[in-house]
Design a protein around this motif. Structure first.
Motif, mmCIF file in Angstrom:
data_model
loop_
_atom_site.group_PDB
_atom_site.id
_atom_site.type_symbol
_atom_site.label_atom_id
_atom_site.label_comp_id
_atom_site.label_asym_id
_atom_site.label_seq_id
_atom_site.Cartn_x
_atom_site.Cartn_y
_atom_site.Cartn_z
ATOM 1 N N ASP A 214 -47.508 -5.021 30.823
ATOM 2 C CA ASP A 214 -48.631 -4.459 31.601
ATOM 3 C C ASP A 214 -49.929 -5.213 31.328
ATOM 4 O OD1 ASP A 214 -46.797 -2.595 32.424
ATOM 5 O OD2 ASP A 214 -47.356 -1.154 30.873
ATOM 6 N N ALA A 215 -49.885 -6.499 31.504
ATOM 7 C CA ALA A 215 -51.059 -7.379 31.389
ATOM 8 C C ALA A 215 -51.615 -7.489 29.969
ATOM 9 C CB ALA A 215 -52.169 -6.931 32.357
ATOM 10 N N VAL A 216 -50.809 -7.072 28.979
ATOM 11 C CA VAL A 216 -51.210 -7.277 27.584
ATOM 12 C C VAL A 216 -50.146 -8.167 26.915
ATOM 13 C CG1 VAL A 216 -51.606 -6.152 25.345
ATOM 14 C CG2 VAL A 216 -52.439 -5.074 27.447
ATOM 15 N N GLY A 217 -50.599 -9.132 26.143
ATOM 16 C CA GLY A 217 -49.650 -9.967 25.409
ATOM 17 C C GLY A 217 -49.205 -9.247 24.140
ATOM 18 N N VAL A 218 -47.921 -9.362 23.799
ATOM 19 C CA VAL A 218 -47.425 -8.784 22.551
ATOM 20 C C VAL A 218 -46.839 -9.930 21.714
ATOM 21 C CG1 VAL A 218 -45.803 -7.187 21.456
ATOM 22 C CG2 VAL A 218 -46.900 -6.562 23.630
ATOM 23 N N LEU A 219 -47.510 -10.184 20.615
ATOM 24 C CA LEU A 219 -47.030 -11.212 19.694
ATOM 25 C C LEU A 219 -46.039 -10.506 18.765
ATOM 26 C CD1 LEU A 219 -47.697 -14.201 19.339
ATOM 27 C CD2 LEU A 219 -49.571 -13.544 17.833
ATOM 28 N N ARG A 220 -44.746 -10.777 19.025
ATOM 29 C CA ARG A 220 -43.735 -9.999 18.311
ATOM 30 C C ARG A 220 -43.077 -10.845 17.217
ATOM 31 N NH1 ARG A 220 -38.266 -8.990 21.179
ATOM 32 N NH2 ARG A 220 -38.104 -11.121 20.385
ATOM 33 N N ILE A 221 -43.083 -10.302 15.994
ATOM 34 C CA ILE A 221 -42.477 -11.010 14.860
ATOM 35 C C ILE A 221 -41.118 -10.368 14.569
ATOM 36 C CG2 ILE A 221 -42.756 -11.643 12.417
ATOM 37 C CD1 ILE A 221 -45.795 -11.238 12.800
ATOM 38 N N ARG A 222 -40.121 -11.239 14.449
ATOM 39 C CA ARG A 222 -38.786 -10.730 14.103
ATOM 40 C C ARG A 222 -38.225 -11.624 12.997
ATOM 41 N NH1 ARG A 222 -34.404 -9.699 18.699
ATOM 42 N NH2 ARG A 222 -35.360 -11.604 19.416
ATOM 43 N N ASN A 223 -38.458 -11.243 11.748
ATOM 44 C CA ASN A 223 -37.993 -12.043 10.612
ATOM 45 C C ASN A 223 -37.465 -11.114 9.519
ATOM 46 O OD1 ASN A 223 -37.506 -14.311 9.018
ATOM 47 N ND2 ASN A 223 -39.519 -14.195 8.040
ATOM 48 N N PRO A 224 -36.251 -10.546 9.740
ATOM 49 C CA PRO A 224 -35.728 -9.598 8.758
ATOM 50 C C PRO A 224 -35.532 -10.257 7.391
ATOM 51 C CG PRO A 224 -34.042 -10.190 10.414
ATOM 52 C CD PRO A 224 -35.325 -10.855 10.814
ATOM 53 N N PRO A 225 -35.529 -9.488 6.290
ATOM 54 C CA PRO A 225 -35.579 -8.021 6.272
ATOM 55 C C PRO A 225 -36.992 -7.428 6.320
ATOM 56 C CG PRO A 225 -35.183 -8.875 4.067
ATOM 57 C CD PRO A 225 -35.219 -10.068 4.972
ATOM 58 N N VAL A 226 -38.037 -8.196 5.922
ATOM 59 C CA VAL A 226 -39.346 -7.544 5.805
ATOM 60 C C VAL A 226 -40.438 -8.286 6.582
ATOM 61 C CG1 VAL A 226 -38.804 -6.459 3.575
ATOM 62 C CG2 VAL A 226 -39.933 -8.690 3.603
ATOM 63 N N ASN A 227 -39.987 -9.156 7.516
ATOM 64 C CA ASN A 227 -40.933 -9.912 8.350
ATOM 65 C C ASN A 227 -41.940 -10.716 7.524
ATOM 66 O OD1 ASN A 227 -40.007 -9.266 11.013
ATOM 67 N ND2 ASN A 227 -40.719 -7.171 10.651
ATOM 68 N N ALA A 228 -41.437 -11.278 6.421
ATOM 69 C CA ALA A 228 -42.323 -12.093 5.569
ATOM 70 C C ALA A 228 -42.810 -13.308 6.348
ATOM 71 C CB ALA A 228 -41.576 -12.534 4.316
ATOM 72 N N LEU A 229 -44.004 -13.752 5.968
ATOM 73 C CA LEU A 229 -44.640 -14.869 6.695
ATOM 74 C C LEU A 229 -44.099 -16.204 6.174
ATOM 75 C CD1 LEU A 229 -48.286 -13.459 6.656
ATOM 76 C CD2 LEU A 229 -46.766 -13.600 8.644
ATOM 77 N N SER A 230 -42.918 -16.549 6.621
ATOM 78 C CA SER A 230 -42.323 -17.834 6.256
ATOM 79 C C SER A 230 -43.044 -18.935 7.041
ATOM 80 C CB SER A 230 -40.845 -17.836 6.616
ATOM 81 O OG SER A 230 -40.733 -17.753 8.026
ATOM 82 N N PRO A 231 -42.863 -20.206 6.646
ATOM 83 C CA PRO A 231 -43.479 -21.280 7.426
ATOM 84 C C PRO A 231 -43.083 -21.202 8.911
ATOM 85 C CG PRO A 231 -42.651 -22.130 5.346
ATOM 86 C CD PRO A 231 -42.215 -20.700 5.418
ATOM 87 N N ALA A 232 -41.836 -20.798 9.195
ATOM 88 C CA ALA A 232 -41.401 -20.706 10.600
ATOM 89 C C ALA A 232 -42.167 -19.595 11.327
ATOM 90 C CB ALA A 232 -39.905 -20.455 10.671
ATOM 91 N N VAL A 233 -42.436 -18.492 10.622
ATOM 92 C CA VAL A 233 -43.200 -17.402 11.258
ATOM 93 C C VAL A 233 -44.632 -17.877 11.523
ATOM 94 C CG1 VAL A 233 -44.173 -15.092 10.897
ATOM 95 C CG2 VAL A 233 -41.786 -15.541 10.303
ATOM 96 N N VAL A 234 -45.214 -18.547 10.546
ATOM 97 C CA VAL A 234 -46.600 -19.020 10.723
ATOM 98 C C VAL A 234 -46.661 -19.990 11.901
ATOM 99 C CG1 VAL A 234 -48.505 -20.289 9.643
ATOM 100 C CG2 VAL A 234 -47.169 -18.651 8.292
ATOM 101 N N GLN A 235 -45.699 -20.901 11.970
ATOM 102 C CA GLN A 235 -45.677 -21.833 13.099
ATOM 103 C C GLN A 235 -45.509 -21.062 14.408
ATOM 104 O OE1 GLN A 235 -46.416 -25.142 12.924
ATOM 105 N NE2 GLN A 235 -46.530 -24.824 15.151
ATOM 106 N N GLY A 236 -44.622 -20.046 14.369
ATOM 107 C CA GLY A 236 -44.391 -19.225 15.564
ATOM 108 C C GLY A 236 -45.660 -18.501 15.988
ATOM 109 N N LEU A 237 -46.422 -18.029 15.003
ATOM 110 C CA LEU A 237 -47.681 -17.331 15.317
ATOM 111 C C LEU A 237 -48.678 -18.297 15.953
ATOM 112 C CD1 LEU A 237 -48.044 -15.131 12.097
ATOM 113 C CD2 LEU A 237 -47.675 -14.290 14.432
ATOM 114 N N LEU A 238 -48.755 -19.490 15.398
ATOM 115 C CA LEU A 238 -49.678 -20.490 15.971
ATOM 116 C C LEU A 238 -49.271 -20.816 17.411
ATOM 117 C CD1 LEU A 238 -50.051 -22.756 12.814
ATOM 118 C CD2 LEU A 238 -51.986 -21.795 14.093
ATOM 119 N N ASP A 239 -47.962 -21.004 17.610
ATOM 120 C CA ASP A 239 -47.479 -21.324 18.963
ATOM 121 C C ASP A 239 -47.712 -20.154 19.914
ATOM 122 O OD1 ASP A 239 -46.673 -23.700 17.882
ATOM 123 O OD2 ASP A 239 -44.533 -23.173 17.768
#
Ligand code: 3H9
Length: 709
Positions: free
Chosen positions: A12-37
């Motif tokens: 509905d016209a809002v962006g959702v930046l969704r993180i999926r990195n089980p088990p605890v969605n820790a900020l791995s380098p891949a997550v950080v890169q994904g967030l930047l992208d």
């Protein structure tokens, strides 16, 4: 190609930046890169009104990825760059929080313009427990939102706040009843319509109006009283910067302090323990899908200090407990201990009267073993006497229902012999609690030769439910902890015979950060308990043919000096305060003379440390060689969670890695030469010698990742 753990969705016209990195969605380098992208993709879509940051699974981001800190090239730079860009967005950014929002997770939330939290949310900055400070601007943003005092407290203790308290502290802006994502979308659209309500935390100033003028000075003095935890001082430095400096300069202070902490041996040790504790829960060869037994009710045989502590542990976790004793007087005494313990906790304000009543109501008492027939788990906790334990095992084998687990709390005896007496050894396991059982975190789970895999798996899972950190040990004298403690005590006592005082022996290891040295420890546990264990071992032929072996504890026992409880042991006691005892010195001197032990006028602290700790490491290596422990990390967990070994040294095996195994072996060989090795005390374990010879290990103490890991 692997897909990114972060995606940008549109709703509905809002962006959702969704993180999926089980088990605890820790900020791995891949997550950080994904967030930047993902953020770059959002920036390319001007039609979206706002952005919501949301995580799949049981929790929002629970922190930076601790495993990635091991990489020497690790830098918080990319994450911090992302957070800066996120906060600078002109369109609103809303964090939708649930679960444990910790460390880098809270820092991510603080960079958003609005935080909305599900009722189960808890927030915190637990980096200090890893010897670190928050490294993604938590030290700068949290004081700006929550005030310097609360922020400093949260960062220095690692404590969590629940959603209500986080709201009251202004750390979250709003709580949601239903779906937190839906609520965040609504709030995001609202903020898009009212951009004046957007708040960028980095632009705020720390409110100092209610701050005492000596706030920083006092905080620093307090931090400096704990030099073994340098992160505490770094936190004060960073908070001081948040108060006094512009955000950008504070950022640099935090980066410098974070990098310093990350490299510190203390943090390396504490991070090692973080993973070692979690690894210890895993049983090699036992698939996670193994069906486990259902434990809903617990029986305890023996209402002494240990049995009562065990009963309290289970009642605290909500289990009904049936406590069985041989006499009504013993039961009454036991119930008195339990009630007294709860009342003391309530007096400290940690339990309400209702909670005390509820927990006491969970404890039933009985004189009849038949009353244990309905229990899913029965733990025998009587004193260390094989004949008595076997007799109880026989009775439990007959009375316990099929499928019930029978556990023994023995601290040294052969679990297989006890198991055999039940007639159903597959149902039997050792559960070695540490006194006081409801306080100490460690549970040694002893795997008998016949213990069924599902029994082991059930008890390991149960340990987490009752708040224990569990480590599996095979069957041997004293299991992991007490077997190594025997070497530790052996050397402590030899040193006393040679002329060291208990205070010197204790002081040498307490200076390293041990909660208490060996003499104070045994005085507290009871000289009688310690001596009886040695005497029992002697009866089974388990002692070396050495009259001086543990002679001091046996002498003190014979003299009725049972430790703190009788007012004298290694020390003399004024209340609970240990005081040097002239008598102990005389006893040791006379005993040494009798046994032909040469006295020395001076024994250096380094020698005390090496003989106590390197001997223990050597025994640890044997424990690994024999397969008694699955991993070196398990040994470290036993010693840090159960014996007061300082966590900032990571346990004996981690410490050995850190000082270099070749050095440890050199010193063991040295003591074999100078002290003689007639009884094999200094014979180096083949595993230790071979690991010490590995070139990777010899490359120096900066390579703790090898060897014992
Ligand atoms: C940080 O954030 C620094 C920042 O300031 C700067 C960054 C640049 N990383 O405990 P559990 C794994 S420092 C990697 O059994 P629970 C854990 O190893 C971090 N892995 O579950 C285990 O793996 P496995 C600040 C992590 O439900 C699995 O998750 N944050 C991390 O009893 C389940 O863990 C913290 O210190 C992580 N951060 O408890 C929080 N966290 O299944 C540390 C967990 O393979 N974590 N794992 O063994 C915790 O306190 C608990 O894990 C938590 C869940 C309460 C989240």
């Amino acid at each position: 190609m692997t897909s990114s753990p972060v995606s940008l969705l549109e709703q509905d016209a809002v962006g959702v930046l969704r993180i999926r990195n089980p088990p605890v969605n820790a900020l791995s380098p891949a997550v950080v890169q994904g967030l930047l992208d993902g953020l770059a993709a959002f920036e390319r879509k001007p039609d979206l009104q706002a952005l919501v940051v949301h995580c799949e699974g049981s929790t929002f981001v629970a922190g930076g990825d601790i495993a990635s800190f091991q990489d020497p090239a690790f830098s918080a730079g990319p994450l911090n760059q992302f957070l800066g860009r996120l906060e600078a967005q002109r369109r609103p950014v809303v964090a939708a929080l649930h679960g444990t929002v910790l460390g880098g997770g809270l820092e991510l939330a603080l960079a958003c313009h609005w935080r909305i939290a599900a009722p189960n949310t808890r927030v915190g900055q637990p980096e200090v427990k890893l010897g670190l400070i928050p490294g993604s601007l938590g030290t700068q943003r949290l004081p700006r939102l929550a005030g310097a005092e609360l922020a400093l407290d949260l960062m220095s203790t690692g404590a969590m706040l629940d959603a209500q308290h986080a709201l009251a502290a202004d750390i979250v802006d709003e709580l949601s009843d239903g779906s937190v994502l839906e609520a965040a979308l609504v709030r995001a659209r609202d903020l898009a319509a009212h951009p004046e309500n957007i708040r960028r935390v980095s632009t705020l100033r720390v409110d100092t109006t209610a701050l005492r003028p000596d706030f920083i000075q006092k905080a620093r003095a307090h931090a400096q009283q704990q030099p073994n935890y340098p992160a505490l001082d770094s936190i004060v430095t960073a908070v001081e910067a948040a108060i006094a400096l512009p955000f950008g300069e504070g950022e640099q202070v935090e980066a410098r302090e974070f990098a310093k902490c990350l490299r510190s041996p203390q943090s390396q040790a504490m991070r090692h323990l973080f993973f070692a504790e979690r690894q210890a829960a895993k049983i090699p060869g036992l698939p996670a899908s193994t069906p486990l037994r259902d434990i809903r009710s617990v029986g305890v045989v023996g209402a002494g200090t240990m049995g009562c502590g065990i009963a309290i542990t289970f009642a605290n976790a909500g289990f009904p407990v049936t406590l069985v004793e041989a006499t009504q007087a013993a039961l009454d005494r036991g119930l008195g201990i339990i009630r007294g313990s709860y009342e003391a906790t309530a007096a400290k304000g940690r339990l309400t009267a209702k909670e005390v009543a509820d927990r006491l109501a969970l404890v039933m008492t009985s004189l009849a073993y038949d009353d244990l027939a309905g229990c899913d788990l029965v733990i025998e906790a009587v004193f260390e006497d094989m004949a008595l334990k076997q007799d109880i095992a026989r009775r439990l084998g007959a009375v316990c229902k099929p499928g019930a687990i029978i556990a023994t709390n023995t601290s040294t005896l052969d679990v297989d012999q006890i198991a055999a007496a039940t007639g159903r050894p597959a149902d039997v396991v050792g559960m070695h609690f540490f006194s006081p059982a409801h306080v100490m975190r460690l549970l040694e789970v002893v795997r008998g030769a016949a213990t069924a895999p599902d029994v082991l798996g059930t008890v390991m899972k149960l340990a987490a439910r009752i708040g224990k950190v569990a480590v599996v040990s095979g069957v041997c004298y004293g299991f992991i902890g007490n077997r190594m403690a025997e070497v530790y005590m052996r050397e402590a006592e030899f040193l006393l015979l040679e002329g060291a005082t208990p205070a010197q022996v204790d002081g040498a290891v307490e200076a390293l950060g041990f909660a208490m040295g060996p003499c104070r420890m045994l005085d507290m546990a009871g000289i009688d308990v310690g001596a009886k264990t040695v005497i029992e071992l002697g009866k089974t032929g388990g002692l070396p043919n050495d009259a001086a072996y543990r002679a001091v504890v046996q002498k003190l026992f014979a003299l009725g000096r049972f430790g703190q409880k009788t007012g004298s042991g290694y020390y003399r006691y004024e209340g609970r305060k240990p005081v040097a005892s002239e008598e102990t010195s005389e006893i040791c001197e006379a005993l040494g003379r009798e046994l032909g032990v040469a006295r020395r006028s001076e024994i250096p602290a380094d020698e005390i440390v090496e003989r106590l700790l390197f001997g223990m490491v050597n025994e640890g290596a044997r424990i690994l060689e024999e397969g008694i422990a699955y991993r070196a990390g398990d040994i470290d967990v036993v010693w840090t969670a159960g014996y007061g070994f300082p966590d900032h040294r990571g346990g004996p095996m981690h410490m050995a890695n850190a000082v270099g195994l070749a050095h440890v072996v050199d010193r063991l060989d040295h003591y074999a030469r100078v002290r003689g090795n007639a009884h094999g005390y200094w014979t180096v374990s083949p595993l230790l010698r071979s690991l010490a010879a590995e070139p990777s290990v010899l490359s120096g103490p900066s390579r703790p990742a090898c060897a014992f890991r």
